[in-house]
Each structure stands twice: as C-alpha cells, then as structure tokens.
Design an enzyme around this catalytic site. Structure first.
Site, PDB file in Angstrom:
ATOM      1  N   GLY A 267       2.006  -4.822   1.980  1.00 37.51           N
ATOM      2  CA  GLY A 267       0.831  -4.305   2.664  1.00 37.51           C
ATOM      3  C   GLY A 267      -0.110  -5.384   3.160  1.00 37.51           C
ATOM      4  CG  ASP A 268      -4.269  -4.698   2.847  1.00 39.09           C
ATOM      5  OD1 ASP A 268      -3.502  -4.289   1.963  1.00 39.09           O
ATOM      6  OD2 ASP A 268      -5.514  -4.671   2.725  1.00 39.09           O
ATOM      7  CG  ASP A 298      -3.289   3.448   0.849  1.00 44.53           C
ATOM      8  OD1 ASP A 298      -2.668   4.400   0.346  1.00 44.53           O
ATOM      9  OD2 ASP A 298      -4.036   2.684   0.199  1.00 44.53           O
ATOM     10  N   GLY A 342      -4.806   6.852  -0.927  1.00 43.97           N
ATOM     11  CA  GLY A 342      -5.648   6.409   0.173  1.00 43.97           C
ATOM     12  C   GLY A 342      -6.863   5.730  -0.400  1.00 43.97           C
ATOM     13  CG  MET A 452       5.056  12.928  -8.432  1.00 40.56           C
ATOM     14  SD  MET A 452       4.915  14.647  -8.799  1.00 40.56           S
ATOM     15  CE  MET A 452       6.414  15.258  -8.098  1.00 40.56           C
TER      16      MET A 452
HETATM   17  N1  LIG Z   1      -5.885 -13.178   0.444  1.00 40.57           N
HETATM   18  C1  LIG Z   1      -4.714 -13.331  -0.179  1.00 40.57           C
HETATM   19  N2  LIG Z   1      -4.118 -14.550  -0.197  1.00 40.57           N
HETATM   20  C2  LIG Z   1      -2.925 -14.730  -0.817  1.00 40.57           C
HETATM   21  N3  LIG Z   1      -2.243 -13.725  -1.433  1.00 40.57           N
HETATM   22  C3  LIG Z   1      -2.783 -12.520  -1.441  1.00 40.57           C
HETATM   23  C4  LIG Z   1      -4.043 -12.242  -0.819  1.00 40.57           C
HETATM   24  N4  LIG Z   1      -4.310 -10.936  -0.994  1.00 40.57           N
HETATM   25  C5  LIG Z   1      -3.286 -10.417  -1.698  1.00 40.57           C
HETATM   26  N5  LIG Z   1      -2.374 -11.359  -1.956  1.00 40.57           N
HETATM   27  C6  LIG Z   1      -1.118 -11.166  -2.711  1.00 40.57           C
HETATM   28  O1  LIG Z   1      -0.321 -10.190  -2.060  1.00 40.57           O
HETATM   29  C7  LIG Z   1       0.348  -9.389  -3.010  1.00 40.57           C
HETATM   30  C8  LIG Z   1       0.143  -7.943  -2.723  1.00 40.57           C
HETATM   31  O2  LIG Z   1      -1.228  -7.634  -2.517  1.00 40.57           O
HETATM   32  P1  LIG Z   1      -1.844  -6.222  -2.913  1.00 40.57           P
HETATM   33  O3  LIG Z   1      -1.630  -5.973  -4.353  1.00 40.57           O
HETATM   34  O4  LIG Z   1      -3.223  -6.178  -2.395  1.00 40.57           O
HETATM   35  O5  LIG Z   1      -0.906  -5.160  -2.187  1.00 40.57           O
HETATM   36  P2  LIG Z   1      -0.653  -4.892  -0.654  1.00 40.57           P
HETATM   37  O6  LIG Z   1       0.304  -5.858  -0.112  1.00 40.57           O
HETATM   38  O7  LIG Z   1      -1.973  -4.790   0.060  1.00 40.57           O
HETATM   39  O8  LIG Z   1       0.063  -3.489  -0.738  1.00 40.57           O
HETATM   40  P3  LIG Z   1      -0.582  -2.073  -1.008  1.00 40.57           P
HETATM   41  O9  LIG Z   1      -2.070  -2.223  -1.017  1.00 40.57           O
HETATM   42  O10 LIG Z   1      -0.110  -1.236   0.117  1.00 40.57           O
HETATM   43  O11 LIG Z   1      -0.037  -1.662  -2.306  1.00 40.57           O
HETATM   44  C9  LIG Z   1      -0.169  -9.808  -4.372  1.00 40.57           C
HETATM   45  O12 LIG Z   1       0.838 -10.581  -5.018  1.00 40.57           O
HETATM   46  C10 LIG Z   1      -1.408 -10.611  -4.087  1.00 40.57           C
HETATM   47  O13 LIG Z   1      -1.618 -11.663  -5.018  1.00 40.57           O
HETATM   48  O1  LIG Z   2       0.276   0.845  -7.877  1.00 41.70           O
HETATM   49  P1  LIG Z   2      -1.111   0.775  -8.369  1.00 41.70           P
HETATM   50  O2  LIG Z   2      -1.482  -0.606  -8.762  1.00 41.70           O
HETATM   51  O3  LIG Z   2      -1.437   1.818  -9.354  1.00 41.70           O
HETATM   52  O4  LIG Z   2      -2.040   1.030  -7.113  1.00 41.70           O
HETATM   53  C1  LIG Z   2      -2.233   2.249  -6.524  1.00 41.70           C
HETATM   54  C2  LIG Z   2      -2.723   1.993  -5.133  1.00 41.70           C
HETATM   55  O5  LIG Z   2      -1.657   1.568  -4.346  1.00 41.70           O
HETATM   56  C3  LIG Z   2      -1.622   2.303  -3.135  1.00 41.70           C
HETATM   57  O6  LIG Z   2      -0.602   3.250  -3.246  1.00 41.70           O
HETATM   58  C4  LIG Z   2      -1.359   1.384  -1.993  1.00 41.70           C
HETATM   59  O7  LIG Z   2      -0.058   0.920  -2.098  1.00 41.70           O
HETATM   60  C5  LIG Z   2      -2.962   2.979  -3.051  1.00 41.70           C
HETATM   61  O8  LIG Z   2      -2.939   4.172  -2.327  1.00 41.70           O
HETATM   62  C6  LIG Z   2      -3.305   3.178  -4.486  1.00 41.70           C
HETATM   63  O9  LIG Z   2      -4.689   3.178  -4.675  1.00 41.70           O
HETATM   64 MG   LIG Z   3      -3.338  -3.161   0.257  1.00 43.64          MG
END
Ligand SMILES: Nc1ncnc2c1ncn2[C@@H]1O[C@H](COP(=O)(O)OP(=O)(O)OP(=O)(O)O)[C@@H](O)[C@H]1O
Ligand SMILES: O=P(O)(O)OC[C@H]1O[C@](O)(CO)[C@@H](O)[C@@H]1O
Ligand SMILES: [Mg+2]
Length: 557
Positions: A267-268, A298, A342, A452
């Site tokens: 993700g982001d 999301d 979300g 789920m």
């Molecule tokens: N600004 C950043 N610089 C380097 N690594 C990052 C940064 N932000 C997040 N990461 C790394 O990216 C990985 C995933 O980030 P995060 O847990 O925010 O999930 P995501 O990719 O946004 O997916 P989702 O939010 O959809 O579950 C983590 O291992 C985190 O350490």
């Molecule tokens: O998997 P975790 O760490 O419980 O995080 C849940 C979060 O991850 C997301 O599914 C994004 O991937 C969000 O909608 C939710 O808040």
């Molecule tokens: Mg994210």
C-alpha cells in the site's frame, strides 16, 4: 582478466565478503598491495559499497572489470545524503506534460540492450503492435475542454522492443508488505510466471515476511510450479509485516544477493518504502530495477483508477450487509450495523453501500457526523424506525474517530494510527440513547466482518486485473524502468513515478458526484452544511487533482 586499477582506496576491499553462490572472484593489484574480492556474477553492472569512491562494472561475457570513480557508495554515508532524484517532467505542445519514470540508463551510462525475447514467442509474435511505442503515454484526465491544456500524462506500460536485461542475468525478488488484500497471491504468481514464460527468467526469490525479511529471514525460490495454484488462496504465500523498513540493510541484502529486479507489492506505506529503496539503489549506482505494485484494500493510493482486491472486498462486504438487513428486517425496531475497513478513506463503505441498496446510512472518515440534535444521527435513526421499522448502518472503521473519547494515540509498527473501535462505540451510544433517553426499545445487531473481506482470494475481475498489473511491472523492469508503480489510469496500464504515488492519500471527495449519489440513494443527512463543503479546501483540491469532479473516473464516477 585485466583491470583498470583505481588509484586509491583498494584497502577497503580487503574486508569485503559475500555469502552468495553466484560470485565472481577477482584479484586486484595496485602498487601498494594485493587485494581479493568477490562480486555477484549475475549482476550486469554493480558497485561495491565498501569500496569508497570507486565502482566496478562487470559485464557478463566480458573478461574485463572496469573501475570508475563514483560518489561515495558506503551505505552509512548514503543514508544521510540529501540527494533525491528529481522528477522527470517532459513537456510538449498544447500543454502536454509527461510525468515520466526513472530509467536505469539515467544513472548508468552505456548499458547494453537486447532484443525482447517476446518477439520469438509464438503467442505474442503474431500480435500486431505488441510492443509499446516509445512515445505512447496515457492522459490522467480524460474529460477535457476544447481549449484546455492536454495535461498530465503517464508512460504507457507494456513490453518494449529492446530490453535492458539478458534473461540469464536477471535475479528477481518479490516482497509483500502491509495488510492483506485479495489478489496478493495472484500478483506473486503472475510476476513469477511472467518472468519465466515471457522472458525466460529462472531466478526469482520470494522475500519472507515483508521488508524485514530482506535482512532477518530466509528466502524462498519461486517458480511456476511453486506458484501454480496460489491464486486460489487468500493472504500472501510470502507473508507480510508492518514496520522493519531499514533501508541500508534492505539494499545491502539486495546487493549481497545479486538481486537486480525488485518487485514490491504493498500500500501507500510500502510504496514510500519502495521509493526510499529506489533512491538508495540509485545512489549506489546499482543496476537494479525497483517496481511497485499498488495493493490496498482501502483504495487509498492516488492517481490509479482503483487498487486490486477492492472489488472483491466490496463484493464480500455485501454478505455482511445482507445479513445485517435480514436481521434488522426480521425484528421490531431492528438496526443492523456493519463496520467495514477504511482507515482514512471510506471507499469500501461507500461502494458497498451503493452496491447493496439496503443501507440507510453510510458513515465514512471523510464526512464528519454528529449524533445529537437536529440533523444528527439519532434523529435520523428514529425517523427511519418510525417509517420503516428497521434500518441498516454501514460505518467505516476510520469514521467518527474524533468523537471517541480522547486517550493516548497508539500507532502500529509502521506508524499508522491505531484506531479505536468505532463500531462498538456507536452500538453502545445508540443503544443507550434509545433505551435511556428516548425509552424506545431497539434491537441492534452489530456485525464486524473487517478481516473477512480482505482475507479471501480475489474474484474473477480482480484476478485479471492482478495479472495485468504484474505483467506490466515485469515488462517495465525488463525494459530498464525503475522507481515506478504499475497502475491503471483511465483503464490503461501505466508506469507512475513513486513521487506521484506517495504524494498523498486517495480519499472520497464528499463534494464529488459519487458521494452525492450515495446521499441520494440512502437519503441520509449530509451532516455538513454546504458552507462547510465549499470551504473544504482539502477535498476540493483533491477532487480537482484527481479530475473526478466530472464524469472522468471510469470506475468511480
Ligand atoms: N515513509 C516510509 N519510509 C519507509 N518505509 C515505510 C514508510 N512508511 C511505511 N513504510 C514501510 O512499508 C511497510 C508497509 O507499510 P504500512 O504498514 O503502512 O502498510 P501499507 O503498505 O500502507 O499497506 P496497507 O495500509 O494497505 O495495509 C512497512 O514495512 C513500513 O515499515
Ligand atoms: O492488519 P492490521 O494491522 O490489523 O491493520 C488493519 C488495517 O489495515 C487495512 O486493512 C489496510 O490494509 C485497514 O483498512 C485497516 O485499518
Ligand atoms: Mg496504508
């Protein structure tokens, strides 16, 4: 074998070692001392990070090592270097703007190219114009005015006539990070199969358990047999994690293993991490392509039409909403409450609501709401119960967080705010209000299907989408592009620079038509006055940027 000897710093190589099966041993002589070092023979061009100021270029098939002076490449130095690659912007007539993606040749001169092996592939060779034209780009906005500028474009994804990697030279790796999402396994499968079947690449490593797996875990060899039916399973066969992004250690691991194509699915946050990895790789001057594949349940990644797995999640959410409706409809003053995922963006709740038609109220993070008084939620619930005898509420987990009691804000390992359970909170509030204040007996059933909807395999259309994203990423990396995310823009596969992907989060624009459609479908109060909406700068700008004020977004408008 002959060498161009670097005049200084040869001593720093004495301590260098690699634990890699695939190494080329080199002896290095200068006037002062004799050194021995090893480098991954799979790398077409590589640099040795401990060898200050000098990089070595080794070409497969050549018996020559070329040493060229470069910037300091020690990882400890590069981590503090302020240098970040500049966006590649190309302008053209009529206000045309191409937000291009980096290419290995931007920082490594004289890279050899090879004919694309697909040209000899019987399946593809017959396809007319199979190779993407070098000038093909995709507009970000498809609704334009007669005299308006042509606007921003992205490079069209797809196979190129010439590639920058010899098939035997490629050593790819795949990593999945962040939360689960339907389709992760399909993307993994299609990267592996795309590399194998389209490009004859045989070396693909799976990184175990997200970013930290690069330096803290073992790897797994991936091949078409291994991934054959993983798309039928939810989750990710590679495992995932949050946190643990140590750029230097990750890039050291990439370098030490001789990896030269890195596929990062996430993700982001993950794409932010990918961007930092790309910058570090570029700083070290490595011939390593970094390709991102956007994943997020999301749908909070900007620019792209939607993220994979989103449709599947919305579909699965229908089951919970149906159940809530059946429960509510079967009992006097029944209220079915469903909490959906979300965190900051309410797309799942919005789309699940629109798809269902059984929902009377949808609450999302982007649209603040209030409970009491005229125009508030309580008043609306009471009216609905009076008129229909039941109602269904869908609430996104990030909605109304500001209403929950203030306490210390906790964060997950990636730094994301840990949300309080708005579903439980609002259930209690509604129950208390009607039983204590209004003395109206209600029957509230709270359904929380959050995990789920994301722990399932992707549906048919997401599977196709995942395949296209994965193949686009493979074509891009093979063609030497790097620092890009493969994404769908206006229904076309494109390469989007990381800088655009990580710039901001995609949010529901509550001044957009889609939210207006939802309001007119549920007939719920808007909870905000037009004055607030007009003054909502963030939302307005987002709407303009995304170009979804009009009927532009093929999926969401
Ligand atoms: N600004 C950043 N610089 C380097 N690594 C990052 C940064 N932000 C997040 N990461 C790394 O990216 C990985 C995933 O980030 P995060 O847990 O925010 O999930 P995501 O990719 O946004 O997916 P989702 O939010 O959809 O579950 C983590 O291992 C985190 O350490
Ligand atoms: O998997 P975790 O760490 O419980 O995080 C849940 C979060 O991850 C997301 O599914 C994004 O991937 C969000 O909608 C939710 O808040
Ligand atoms: Mg994210």
């Amino acid at each position: 074998m002959d060498f161009v000897v670097a005049p200084s710093s040869s001593h720093s190589l004495l301590n260098h070692s690699h634990n890699n099966n695939n190494i080329l041993c080199c002896y290095f002589n200068n006037k002062k001392n004799r050194s021995h070092f090893s480098v991954p023979s799979s790398a077409g061009i590589f640099s040795l990070r401990k060898f200050n100021s000098v990089s070595f270029r080794y070409r497969r098939g050549c018996s020559r090592i070329v040493c060229t002076r470069r910037r300091v490449m020690d990882s400890s130095n590069s981590a503090t270097s302020p240098e970040v690659s500049k966006p590649k912007i190309v302008t053209g007539p009529g206000g045309y703007v191409l937000e291009d993606v980096p290419h290995l040749s931007d920082y490594i001169p004289d890279l050899p190219t090879y004919p694309n092996p697909l040209q000899d592939n019987p399946a593809y060779s017959v396809v007319k114009q199979y190779f993407v034209h070098v000038d093909d780009t995709v507009p970000q906005k498809v609704v334009v005015h007669k005299d308006g500028p042509r606007g921003i474009h992205f490079r069209r994804a797809g196979p190129r006539q010439r590639v920058y990697f010899d098939s035997d030279e490629v050593h790819a790796c795949i990593v999945t990070c962040g939360g689960l999402c339907p389709g992760l396994n399909t993307v993994i499968r299609e990267i592996v199969c795309g590399l194998y079947h389209m490009y004859g690449v045989k070396k693909v490593l799976g990184i175990d358990g997200g970013y930290r797996g690069f330096y803290a875990k073992n790897t797994v060899n991936l091949n078409p047999k291994f991934v054959n039916d993983i798309h039928k399973r939810g989750g990710t066969v590679l495992g995932t994690s949050r946190g643990g992004h140590d750029t230097s250690k990750i890039v050291d691991s990439i370098q030490d293993r001789g990896i030269n194509q890195v596929y990062i699915i996430g993700g982001d946050g993950t794409q932010r991490g990918a961007s930092v990895i790309f910058e570090e790789i570029r700083r070290r001057g490595l011939k390593v392509s970094v390709a991102g594949i956007p994943k997020t349940i999301d749908n909070d990644i900007p620019v792209i039409d939607k993220s994979f797995g989103f449709d599947t999640a919305v579909e699965e959410a229908q089951r919970a909403i149906n159940a809530a409706h059946v429960e509510a409809d079967s009992i006097e003053n029944g209220i079915g409450l469903v909490k959906l995922m979300g965190r900051y963006s309410g797309f799942i709740a919005m789309h699940a609501t629109l798809a269902s038609r059984d929902v009377d109220c949808c609450l999302i993070p982007e649209s603040p709401f209030y409970l009491e008084g005229p125009g508030g939620l309580y008043e609306y619930i009471e009216r609905q119960l009076k008129e229909n005898g039941h109602m269904v509420i869908v609430i996104a987990e990030g909605a109304g967080q500001e209403l929950l009691s203030e306490s210390m804000t906790l964060k997950d390992a990636s730094g994301n705010k840990l949300l309080k359970d708005v579903g439980l909170w609002i259930s209690t509030k509604i129950k208390d209000y009607f039983s204590k204040e209004r003395k109206i007996p209600i029957n509230l059933k709270y359904i929380d299907p959050t995990y789920m909807i994301r722990a399932i395999p992707s549906n048919a259309s997401d599977n196709v989408y995942c395949t296209l994203l994965a193949q686009s990423a493979v074509h891009g990396a093979m063609s030497g592009y790097t620092g890009f995310t493969s994404g769908l823009v206006n229904g076309r596969q494109t390469y989007i620079p990381f800088s655009r992907i990580i710039e901001k989060q995609n949010k529901v624009v509550i001044t957009d038509r889609m939210w207006a459609r939802l309001l007119s479908s549920t007939n719920q109060p808007s909870f905000w006055s037009p004055k607030v909406a007009i003054g909502d700068k963030d939302n307005e700008e987002e709407a303009n940027d995304k170009g979804i004020c009009g009927e532009e977004d093929p999926h969401f408008n």
